[in-house]
Design a protein around this motif. Structure first.
Motif, PDB file in Angstrom:
ATOM      1  N   SER A 220       3.008  -2.928  -6.651  1.00 19.33           N
ATOM      2  CA  SER A 220       2.080  -2.859  -5.528  1.00 19.33           C
ATOM      3  C   SER A 220       1.484  -4.231  -5.223  1.00 19.33           C
ATOM      4  CB  SER A 220       0.951  -1.872  -5.838  1.00 19.33           C
ATOM      5  OG  SER A 220      -0.004  -1.871  -4.798  1.00 19.33           O
ATOM      6  N   ALA A 221       1.461  -4.592  -3.949  1.00 22.41           N
ATOM      7  CA  ALA A 221       0.883  -5.867  -3.526  1.00 22.41           C
ATOM      8  C   ALA A 221      -0.618  -5.752  -3.290  1.00 22.41           C
ATOM      9  CB  ALA A 221       1.564  -6.351  -2.246  1.00 22.41           C
ATOM     10  N   SER A 222      -1.132  -4.541  -3.276  1.00 29.19           N
ATOM     11  CA  SER A 222      -2.551  -4.300  -3.010  1.00 29.19           C
ATOM     12  C   SER A 222      -3.312  -4.119  -4.320  1.00 29.19           C
ATOM     13  CB  SER A 222      -2.716  -3.045  -2.147  1.00 29.19           C
ATOM     14  OG  SER A 222      -4.044  -2.580  -2.169  1.00 29.19           O
ATOM     15  N   ALA A 223      -4.341  -4.922  -4.515  1.00 33.07           N
ATOM     16  CA  ALA A 223      -5.152  -4.799  -5.724  1.00 33.07           C
ATOM     17  C   ALA A 223      -5.835  -3.435  -5.781  1.00 33.07           C
ATOM     18  CB  ALA A 223      -6.193  -5.910  -5.778  1.00 33.07           C
ATOM     19  N   ILE A 224      -6.259  -2.938  -4.634  1.00 31.38           N
ATOM     20  CA  ILE A 224      -6.915  -1.628  -4.588  1.00 31.38           C
ATOM     21  C   ILE A 224      -5.945  -0.549  -5.061  1.00 31.38           C
ATOM     22  CG2 ILE A 224      -7.897   0.127  -3.062  1.00 31.38           C
ATOM     23  CD1 ILE A 224      -9.042  -2.143  -1.374  1.00 31.38           C
ATOM     24  N   GLU A 225      -4.699  -0.631  -4.577  1.00 27.41           N
ATOM     25  CA  GLU A 225      -3.689   0.343  -4.976  1.00 27.41           C
ATOM     26  C   GLU A 225      -3.345   0.187  -6.452  1.00 27.41           C
ATOM     27  OE1 GLU A 225      -0.999   3.532  -4.469  1.00 27.41           O
ATOM     28  OE2 GLU A 225      -2.697   2.806  -3.292  1.00 27.41           O
TER      29      GLU A 225
END
Length: 294
Positions: A185-190
């Motif tokens: 995942s490129a999203s820290a939140i994800e």
């Protein structure tokens, strides 16, 4: 509560000097030959499963953080799509003794995995070992593969397949899958969401504990990072690295005494420049604080 890291020297934590007395093993993501992108996570899960099972006092398994950090400056991709030449180059960059090359196929819910060992010392490639089973029994498939690899790497390896399996920690597949998906995942939140899902399935799953702490550190949520890094036990292969980042987190929180203690722990296993440099920073800040209090 979020805290600012401030001026902290952060560098790739190479454990090469520590590995001098033991074999070092690099396990990269397995190549997905199924044609199904929904199964990409299996390629990321296999190295983590094998690393936990093959790590031992005489064998250091290079962490994902190490090879990703080594890949970035050289322009190598941190993905599952490695060419054979790329794998060899990365193994040489990390001074690995051995490299596990793996791939998997799948159909109708059944997974077949295969792996070979490239020995950098004599440039030999071992015969392939294989394992198969339902996707929802991937941990058992990985255990079978790990046992076969262990036998290839050590001619004196004694445990039977059944005994080797009994020695392994029971890990829910959901924890393994969520950890693997978080790495893509490129999203820290994800990433945080997936890692917390992994820990809901297995609260003591150390790979997820460490990765969540590292993600929070990168997001400068240092109080949460401290809690995670502090949970990594001394027998875990990430112990030195966890204490390195624990020390950095304490520096960011302006707690130099705790930072110094963490770096002193890390330096016992990883006597390398980044640890010594930050140990000096912690000592200097501690001394300045004492002078200010006089």
């Amino acid at each position: 509560m979020r805290a600012r890291v401030g001026l902290v020297f952060i560098a790739f934590l190479s454990l090469v000097p520590v590995r001098a007395a033991c074999q070092s093993l690099l396990i990269l993501p397995f190549e997905n030959r199924t044609g199904d992108p929904q199964l990409e996570w299996v390629g990321d899960a296999m190295p983590e499963l094998l690393a936990e099972m093959l790590s031992s006092p005489g064998r250091y398994v290079i962490t994902r953080e190490e090879w990703v950090n080594a890949a970035e400056p050289t322009g190598l991709p941190s993905s599952t799509h490695f060419s054979r030449a790329t794998m060899v180059k990365l193994g040489e960059e990390l001074d690995a003794d051995q490299l596990v090359l793996g791939e998997f196929e799948g159909k109708h819910g059944i997974i077949w995995v295969a792996a070979k060992i490239l020995n950098f010392r004599n440039l030999s490639l071992s015969p392939a070992v294989t394992a198969s089973g339902p996707v929802d029994e991937l941990v058992a498939v990985g255990t079978t593969l790990a046992w076969q690899l262990a036998r290839q790497m050590d001619s004196a390896f004694e445990p039977s397949g059944e005994e080797f399996a009994r020695r392994q920690e029971a890990i829910p597949l959901a924890a393994v899958e969520h950890l693997a998906r978080s790495s893509r995942s490129a999203s820290a939140i994800e990433q945080v969401k997936l890692l917390r899902e992994a820990l809901r399935a297995a609260p003591r799953y150390l790979p997820a504990v460490f990765q969540l702490a590292l993600t929070m550190f990168q997001q400068k949520d240092l109080s949460v990072a401290v809690g995670g890094f502090s949970k990594i036990p001394a027998e875990d292969r990430r112990y030195a690295e966890a204490n390195f980042y624990l020390g950095l987190s304490y520096l960011g929180l302006n707690e130099p005494a705790k930072a110094q203690a963490a770096f002193l722990t890390a330096v016992q296993r990883a006597p390398v420049a980044p640890v010594f440099n930050n140990l000096a920073v912690a000592a200097a800040r501690l001394a300045d604080g004492k002078k200010a209090g006089e």
